[in-house]
Design a protein around this motif. Structure first.
Motif, PDB file in Angstrom:
ATOM      1  N   PRO A  27       0.833  -1.208   0.000  1.00 12.88           N
ATOM      2  CA  PRO A  27       0.000   0.000   0.000  1.00 12.88           C
ATOM      3  C   PRO A  27       0.865   1.254   0.000  1.00 12.88           C
ATOM      4  O   PRO A  27       2.058   1.210   0.308  1.00 12.88           O
ATOM      5  N   VAL A  28       0.242   2.384  -0.326  1.00 11.00           N
ATOM      6  CA  VAL A  28       0.983   3.649  -0.329  1.00 11.00           C
ATOM      7  C   VAL A  28       0.713   4.462   0.930  1.00 11.00           C
ATOM      8  O   VAL A  28       1.259   5.558   1.090  1.00 11.00           O
ATOM      9  N   THR A  29      -0.131   3.955   1.836  1.00  9.26           N
ATOM     10  CA  THR A  29      -0.377   4.635   3.096  1.00  9.26           C
ATOM     11  C   THR A  29      -0.124   3.663   4.248  1.00  9.26           C
ATOM     12  O   THR A  29      -0.070   2.454   4.055  1.00  9.26           O
ATOM     13  N   GLY A  30       0.045   4.226   5.447  1.00 14.55           N
ATOM     14  CA  GLY A  30       0.325   3.397   6.615  1.00 14.55           C
ATOM     15  C   GLY A  30       1.750   2.899   6.664  1.00 14.55           C
ATOM     16  O   GLY A  30       2.084   2.002   7.434  1.00 14.55           O
ATOM     17  N   ASN A  31       2.606   3.484   5.840  1.00 18.32           N
ATOM     18  CA  ASN A  31       4.022   3.109   5.796  1.00 18.32           C
ATOM     19  C   ASN A  31       4.801   4.303   5.251  1.00 18.32           C
ATOM     20  O   ASN A  31       4.275   5.406   5.170  1.00 18.32           O
ATOM     21  N   ASP A  32       6.037   4.065   4.867  1.00 13.79           N
ATOM     22  CA  ASP A  32       6.862   5.147   4.312  1.00 13.79           C
ATOM     23  C   ASP A  32       6.968   5.058   2.793  1.00 13.79           C
ATOM     24  O   ASP A  32       7.920   5.568   2.197  1.00 13.79           O
ATOM     25  N   MET A  33       5.981   4.430   2.152  1.00 17.81           N
ATOM     26  CA  MET A  33       6.068   4.156   0.717  1.00 17.81           C
ATOM     27  C   MET A  33       6.140   5.430  -0.116  1.00 17.81           C
ATOM     28  O   MET A  33       6.957   5.527  -1.042  1.00 17.81           O
ATOM     29  N   ILE A  34       5.298   6.414   0.173  1.00 11.23           N
ATOM     30  CA  ILE A  34       5.276   7.627  -0.650  1.00 11.23           C
ATOM     31  C   ILE A  34       6.628   8.332  -0.606  1.00 11.23           C
ATOM     32  O   ILE A  34       7.199   8.677  -1.650  1.00 11.23           O
ATOM     33  N   ALA A  35       7.148   8.547   0.591  1.00 16.38           N
ATOM     34  CA  ALA A  35       8.446   9.225   0.724  1.00 16.38           C
ATOM     35  C   ALA A  35       9.555   8.442   0.033  1.00 16.38           C
ATOM     36  O   ALA A  35      10.428   9.018  -0.631  1.00 16.38           O
ATOM     37  N   PHE A  62       0.725  -5.758  -7.004  1.00 13.11           N
ATOM     38  CA  PHE A  62       1.428  -4.563  -7.481  1.00 13.11           C
ATOM     39  C   PHE A  62       1.314  -3.478  -6.416  1.00 13.11           C
ATOM     40  O   PHE A  62       2.307  -3.036  -5.852  1.00 13.11           O
ATOM     41  N   CYS A  63       0.082  -3.066  -6.125  1.00 10.05           N
ATOM     42  CA  CYS A  63      -0.130  -2.065  -5.083  1.00 10.05           C
ATOM     43  C   CYS A  63      -1.596  -2.047  -4.694  1.00 10.05           C
ATOM     44  O   CYS A  63      -2.474  -1.934  -5.553  1.00 10.05           O
ATOM     45  N   ALA A  64      -1.848  -2.134  -3.387  1.00  6.25           N
ATOM     46  CA  ALA A  64      -3.219  -2.153  -2.874  1.00  6.25           C
ATOM     47  C   ALA A  64      -3.800  -0.762  -2.706  1.00  6.25           C
ATOM     48  O   ALA A  64      -4.932  -0.616  -2.241  1.00  6.25           O
ATOM     49  N   GLY A  65      -3.056   0.280  -3.062  1.00  9.66           N
ATOM     50  CA  GLY A  65      -3.543   1.642  -2.898  1.00  9.66           C
ATOM     51  C   GLY A  65      -3.471   2.080  -1.451  1.00  9.66           C
ATOM     52  O   GLY A  65      -2.512   1.811  -0.747  1.00  9.66           O
ATOM     53  N   GLY A  66      -4.507   2.756  -0.985  1.00 13.40           N
ATOM     54  CA  GLY A  66      -4.554   3.184   0.408  1.00 13.40           C
ATOM     55  C   GLY A  66      -4.914   2.026   1.319  1.00 13.40           C
ATOM     56  O   GLY A  66      -5.688   1.146   0.948  1.00 13.40           O
ATOM     57  N   ASP A  67      -4.348   2.029   2.501  1.00 14.39           N
ATOM     58  CA  ASP A  67      -4.637   0.995   3.490  1.00 14.39           C
ATOM     59  C   ASP A  67      -6.011   1.286   4.106  1.00 14.39           C
ATOM     60  O   ASP A  67      -6.176   2.249   4.854  1.00 14.39           O
TER      61      ASP A  67
END
Length: 267
Positions: A27-35, A62-67
């Protein structure tokens, strides 16, 4: 989760970027993925030894999007008052489309599994998409009572046209790999075990071209999306005049005349 949410490998002018939170489906949220993605994109963009980038996810997704679980967290962006929430989007996930859009190198999404919500949009932000037979796509925001806050609508309209983008946006349905190919969401569908090899094969074709010309060609395509024809022609003429002065152009012409393989240096 690994302490490295994004992995980067550079070889033969090809950068391979892997979203690396597989236990939670990247996912791109709930972690440091975006940064981590922003840092990686900046590094790739600034490296003159890179001509093309492949982006993929660590299996099985691939990516679950937002958590979605984070949406229940009172401290998350989803629960902030409207102005603060809007600023969180600007400072967070909305930096991804800007970073990918402004990249001067071609980008290929190697979609190895489900790409959902912001994950689906992340694939659309790339120039090309190659899908594994295990890939699925879902513009699922309306199912959760929200809308694409990451520029997904902007990219989806340009990739698929209004009617197909409207269908996927308003239905919120999942699209299997074969339908994604039919819709034009992906360029090619391959067996899962062949995905990265095929992505690298396509990337290698680009990496073999003159590096500066590749980047300028990408800029020209970006200009074509927003300029009217007279302004675009002026832009093309200016870029072309610059290309005529490069050593790689002179080498390409010489190699053609001498019937040999060119040796491009990026100068």
């Amino acid at each position: 989760m690994s302490k490295h949410p994004v992995l980067l490998e550079i070889s033969d002018r090809i950068a391979t970027v892997t979203l690396n939170d597989p236990e939670r489906r990247n996912p791109v949220t709930g972690n440091d993925m975006i940064a981590a993605l922003l840092e990686t994109f900046a590094k790739v963009q600034a490296d003159p030894q890179v001509s093309v980038m492949i982006m993929t996810g660590a299996d099985p997704a691939f990516c679950a999007g937002g958590d979605i679980k984070e949406m229940n967290d009172p401290d998350s962006v989803f629960r902030k008052e409207p102005l603060a929430a809007a600023q969180s989007y600007v400072d967070g996930v909305q930096r991804l489309p800007l970073a990918l859009y402004n990249m001067d190198i071609p980008t290929i999404a190697a979609v190895n599994g489900p790409a959902v919500g912001a994950g689906c949009d992340l694939t659309m932000m790339c120039d090309m998409r190659i899908a594994s037979e295990r890939a699925k796509f879902g513009e699922v925001f309306l199912n959760l009572g929200i809308i694409p806050g990451d520029a997904g609508s902007w990219f989806l309209l340009r990739r698929l046209g209004h009617q197909k983008a409207a269908d996927l946006t308003f239905s919120g349905r999942m699209v299997e790999a074969e339908e994604a190919l039919e819709l034009g969401m992906v360029l090619e569908l391959v067996p899962h075990e062949e995905l990265m090899a095929r992505a690298r094969e396509r990337a290698a074709v680009i990496a073999a071209k003159p590096p500066r010309a590749v980047r300028v060609a990408k800029r020209l395509m970006r200009n074509a999306e927003r300029m009217d024809l007279p302004d675009f022609l002026n832009s093309a003429a200016a870029y072309q005049a610059l290309m005529h002065q490069t050593e790689d152009h002179h080498e390409a012409v010489a190699a053609f005349v001498e019937k040999r393989k060119p040796n491009f240096t990026g100068r």
